[in-house]
Design a protein around this motif. Structure first.
Motif, PDB file in Angstrom:
ATOM      1  N   UNK A 292       0.828  -1.205   0.000  1.00  0.00           N
ATOM      2  CA  UNK A 292       0.000   0.000   0.000  1.00  0.00           C
ATOM      3  C   UNK A 292       0.858   1.249   0.000  1.00  0.00           C
ATOM      4  N   UNK A 293       0.654   2.047  -1.003  1.00  0.00           N
ATOM      5  CA  UNK A 293       1.251   3.371  -1.073  1.00  0.00           C
ATOM      6  C   UNK A 293       2.759   3.351  -0.782  1.00  0.00           C
ATOM      7  N   UNK A 294       3.427   2.366  -1.338  1.00  0.00           N
ATOM      8  CA  UNK A 294       4.852   2.182  -1.074  1.00  0.00           C
ATOM      9  C   UNK A 294       5.693   3.183  -1.868  1.00  0.00           C
ATOM     10  N   UNK A 295       6.568   3.890  -1.160  1.00  0.00           N
ATOM     11  CA  UNK A 295       7.425   4.874  -1.831  1.00  0.00           C
ATOM     12  C   UNK A 295       8.863   4.741  -1.361  1.00  0.00           C
ATOM     13  N   UNK A 296       9.763   5.018  -2.281  1.00  0.00           N
ATOM     14  CA  UNK A 296      11.177   5.136  -1.910  1.00  0.00           C
ATOM     15  C   UNK A 296      11.749   6.339  -2.644  1.00  0.00           C
ATOM     16  N   UNK A 297      12.209   7.265  -1.858  1.00  0.00           N
ATOM     17  CA  UNK A 297      12.801   8.468  -2.456  1.00  0.00           C
ATOM     18  C   UNK A 297      14.282   8.497  -2.114  1.00  0.00           C
ATOM     19  N   UNK A 298      15.124   8.573  -3.143  1.00  0.00           N
ATOM     20  CA  UNK A 298      16.558   8.756  -2.914  1.00  0.00           C
ATOM     21  C   UNK A 298      16.845  10.246  -2.954  1.00  0.00           C
ATOM     22  N   UNK A 299      17.381  10.739  -1.850  1.00  0.00           N
ATOM     23  CA  UNK A 299      17.708  12.160  -1.813  1.00  0.00           C
ATOM     24  C   UNK A 299      19.210  12.331  -1.968  1.00  0.00           C
ATOM     25  N   UNK A 300      19.590  13.281  -2.782  1.00  0.00           N
ATOM     26  CA  UNK A 300      20.990  13.689  -2.779  1.00  0.00           C
ATOM     27  C   UNK A 300      21.001  15.199  -2.587  1.00  0.00           C
TER      28      UNK A 300
ATOM     29  N   UNK B   3      10.456   4.556  -6.323  1.00  0.00           N
ATOM     30  CA  UNK B   3       9.147   3.909  -6.231  1.00  0.00           C
ATOM     31  C   UNK B   3       8.184   4.958  -5.681  1.00  0.00           C
ATOM     32  N   UNK B   4       7.034   5.097  -6.331  1.00  0.00           N
ATOM     33  CA  UNK B   4       6.192   6.254  -6.081  1.00  0.00           C
ATOM     34  C   UNK B   4       4.749   5.830  -5.785  1.00  0.00           C
ATOM     35  N   UNK B   5       4.407   5.785  -4.500  1.00  0.00           N
ATOM     36  CA  UNK B   5       3.049   5.424  -4.078  1.00  0.00           C
ATOM     37  C   UNK B   5       2.502   4.227  -4.834  1.00  0.00           C
ATOM     38  N   UNK B   6       3.216   3.144  -4.713  1.00  0.00           N
ATOM     39  CA  UNK B   6       2.858   1.939  -5.464  1.00  0.00           C
ATOM     40  C   UNK B   6       1.883   1.064  -4.665  1.00  0.00           C
ATOM     41  N   UNK B   7       0.829   0.633  -5.328  1.00  0.00           N
ATOM     42  CA  UNK B   7      -0.140  -0.276  -4.712  1.00  0.00           C
ATOM     43  C   UNK B   7      -0.197  -1.563  -5.508  1.00  0.00           C
ATOM     44  N   UNK B   8      -0.240  -2.685  -4.782  1.00  0.00           N
ATOM     45  CA  UNK B   8      -0.251  -3.960  -5.485  1.00  0.00           C
ATOM     46  C   UNK B   8      -0.729  -5.045  -4.533  1.00  0.00           C
ATOM     47  N   UNK B   9      -1.493  -5.990  -5.076  1.00  0.00           N
ATOM     48  CA  UNK B   9      -1.863  -7.160  -4.293  1.00  0.00           C
ATOM     49  C   UNK B   9      -1.409  -8.397  -5.030  1.00  0.00           C
ATOM     50  N   UNK B  10      -0.693  -9.253  -4.327  1.00  0.00           N
ATOM     51  CA  UNK B  10      -0.190 -10.467  -4.954  1.00  0.00           C
ATOM     52  C   UNK B  10      -0.768 -11.655  -4.208  1.00  0.00           C
ATOM     53  N   UNK B  11      -1.349 -12.587  -4.967  1.00  0.00           N
ATOM     54  CA  UNK B  11      -2.031 -13.714  -4.327  1.00  0.00           C
ATOM     55  C   UNK B  11      -1.031 -14.782  -3.917  1.00  0.00           C
TER      56      UNK B  11
END
Ligand SMILES: Nc1ncnc2c1ncn2[C@@H]1O[C@H](COP(=O)(O)OP(=O)(O)OP(=O)(O)O)[C@@H](O)[C@H]1O
Ligand SMILES: [Mg+2]
Lengths: 222, 342
Positions: free
Chosen positions: B5-13, B21-29
């Motif tokens: 749910x709403x997964x994000x990864x921001x690399x800051x420099x 990864x930008x607010x990713x939603x996914x369901x895997x069975x």
């Protein structure tokens, strides 16, 4: 025959000196191995992007290592006289040489250990992490085994430096082949003694080199 | 089920920040083979590495088996990681250990006693087809064999999930197919969920049940692998589908096909992945009094069966052709009449 070539060499003396040299080298290699690996691991692990990343600790250890590496060995011996007297109870004989030998060689070896650890494949470290490995597992099962050939060739080079350090320590009364060459050979002007000592030291160095190269090659399955 | 749910990864420099990864939603069975495809820089590796927290998420939730991975302390995270296997593009085996010892490694970490380890490792070696190579070092193995060791190692602690980051990208086509077959085999035998990352549609087509297409850190399209194959919506998806299907036939080509026939009909058959229709053509020619000419086609095998299009020319009396088309339309193969030649 031999007594013609080396008229002033006394076999028992030469043998005792060899034993002392081997004793000093052996113990100090062992000590250097332990302290060098601990320091090297600390340098590596506290470095940027690593498990124990810590700028301050890394800086302190790096500084200590660099300072001790910069001190010439003969001066280090003088510098450590009070310390040696305190922990060994004497400043003469093979035993008294050990603190200076170990303290002198460990920083050198620590840097070699650090370099060896940096060569370990990052992917393998990541795989270990992904499998749920603890830091102790990472050290014992990944870092050390995967850098073993470099650790061994590093300690070989260090051991050879240590052999020449023991000879230098001999000049201030630590015993061993250096001591013998200095007192019996140089001071009495009996150069056959110096020559005999030289041959033995070169021989010891060759043996160390051979064992080191052999083990390092044997270990390397890459 | 794995729910993201709403997964994000921001690399800051210093100067900029990258939303990998930008607010990713996914369901895997549970038990499915889920593919994530995308071009370089889409954020696929970052995504899969977030799942076992090789990267720390900036935001969001990852629930695996009811546990929120993002909230675990380091101890429970390590425990959980033992139940999430991972295989890598470059295998990441320990060169200092033999095949046997490499596979034993995760078991040592999990504190499994020696006898049990040995037994489990030998089972795994058999499962991945490396019997006889137990005492080889990785340097003595081929790429495909190394990946087999990687797979066995990832399965050692009976994980519920297997993460694969470009697991076949360093392998040649034949070896790739062998490894993919092995993954399907494992999925069937052990019933574990497989999440795999790739930039090759071939991999998705061959083994995935469902697929998500990633771009710019987001999932831009997802669904059953077959659906996505048949009705790709986004431009990126269409480009990926073309990787295995070749470009879509344009109208001019179809018209030129039609013009070259004076009688009969040109029809387009859509195979949508039911293996029961594999013998359709031979059945048609046996049942109806028509000649069937295969003109052009592009059929590929997916995890769900055959998929693709086929242009055929049916020749015979109008009545027989009509009956044949009727017959086809009752199967799951879609039929589309292209022309009535005069
Ligand atoms: N450690 C990092 N620091 C900064 N930026 C990063 C880091 N890792 C990845 N990125 C950036 O995040 C984005 C996504 O990278 P990622 O590796 O996830 O892409 P990918 O889809 O796996 O690509 P590829 O197919 O080339 O492996 C890229 O723009 C990349 O530059
Ligand atoms: Mg990647």
């Amino acid at each position: 025959m031999l007594s013609n070539l080396f008229p002033n060499v006394r076999m028992e003396e030469l043998w005792t000196a060899t034993e002392e040299t081997l004793y000093m080298t052996g113990i100090s290699v062992l000590g250097t191995l332990i302290f060098g690996i601990i320091l090297g691991l600390l340098l590596f692990l506290t470095d940027r992007g690593n498990i124990w990343e810590n700028k301050a600790t890394n800086f302190v250890i790096a500084t200590v290592v660099n300072v001790f590496r910069a001190i010439p060995f003969i001066i280090l011996i003088f510098l450590l006289f009070p310390f040696t007297d305190f922990i060994m109870g004497t400043i003469r004989g093979p035993k008294a040489a050990l603190p200076a030998l170990i303290i002198g060689a460990s920083p050198f070896y620590a840097r070699m250990v650090e370099i060896a650890l940096k060569e370990v494949d990052k992917g393998v470290l990541e795989a270990a992490k992904a499998m749920g490995a603890k830091t102790s597992h990472v050290i014992m099962k990944v870092l050390l085994p995967e850098s073993m050939p470099a650790l061994i060739s590093g300690i070989t080079v260090t051991a050879i430096s240590l052999i020449s350090f023991t000879a230098m320590a001999g000049a201030i009364g630590a015993g061993g082949l250096g001591d013998l060459a200095y007192r019996k050979g140089f001071q009495r002007w009996d150069f056959d003694v110096v020559f005999a000592c030289t041959i033995l030291i070169v021989f010891i160095v060759f043996i160390f080199q051979f064992i080191g190269d052999f083990t390092s090659r044997k270990m390397d399955k890459r | 089920m794995i729910s993201i749910k709403s997964l994000s990864k921001i690399y800051k420099s210093k100067h900029n920040e990258v939303k990998a990864v930008d607010h990713l939603n996914l369901n895997i069975k549970n038990g499915e083979i889920f593919g994530v495809i995308g071009y370089s820089g889409a954020g696929k590796s970052t995504f899969i590495r977030l799942l076992n927290r090789l990267e720390e998420p900036t935001e969001g939730e990852i629930t695996i088996n009811g546990k929120d991975i993002t909230k675990l302390g380091s101890r429970s995270l390590r425990k959980e990681r033992q139940k999430i296997g991972m295989i890598f593009q470059h295998f990441n085996l320990l060169w200092s250990r033999t095949v046997l010892e490499n596979i034993s490694f995760p078991l040592e970490i999990a504190g499994v006693p020696r006898d049990e380890r040995k037994k489990k490792v030998l089972e795994l070696i058999k499962l991945v087809g490396l019997s006889g190579r137990e005492n080889y070092y990785p340097s003595q193995l081929s790429g495909g064999q190394k990946q087999r060791v990687g797979i066995a190692r990832a399965l050692a602690n009976d994980p519920d999930v297997l993460l694969c980051d470009e697991a076949t990208s360093a392998l040649d086509p034949q070896t790739t197919d062998d490894i993919l077959d092995l993954l399907v085999d494992i999925n069937n035998k052990l019933g574990l969920t497989i999440i795999l990352i790739t930039h090759e549609m071939h991999v998705i087509q061959k083994i995935c049940h469902r697929v998500a297409v990633m771009e710019g850190g987001k999932v831009i399209e997802q669904g059953d692998a077959l659906d996505v194959f048949m009705h790709p919506k986004e431009k990126t998806t269409k480009r990926f589908v073309q990787q295995v299907m070749g470009p879509e036939q344009d109208q001019a080509f179809i018209e030129s096909l039609i013009k070259s026939y004076e009688s009969g009909k040109v029809v387009r058959l859509h195979f949508v992945g039911e293996s029961t229709n594999q013998a359709l053509i031979s059945e048609l020619s046996k049942t109806f009094d028509i000649n069937i000419n295969i003109l052009q086609g592009n059929i590929t095998q997916t995890q769900e069966g055959a998929y693709g299009t086929l242009f055929v020319h049916l020749d015979g009396t109008n009545e027989e052709i009509e009956k044949a088309i009727n017959f086809i339309s009752k199967t799951s193969v879609e039929v589309e009449v292209q022309s009535y030649a005069e």
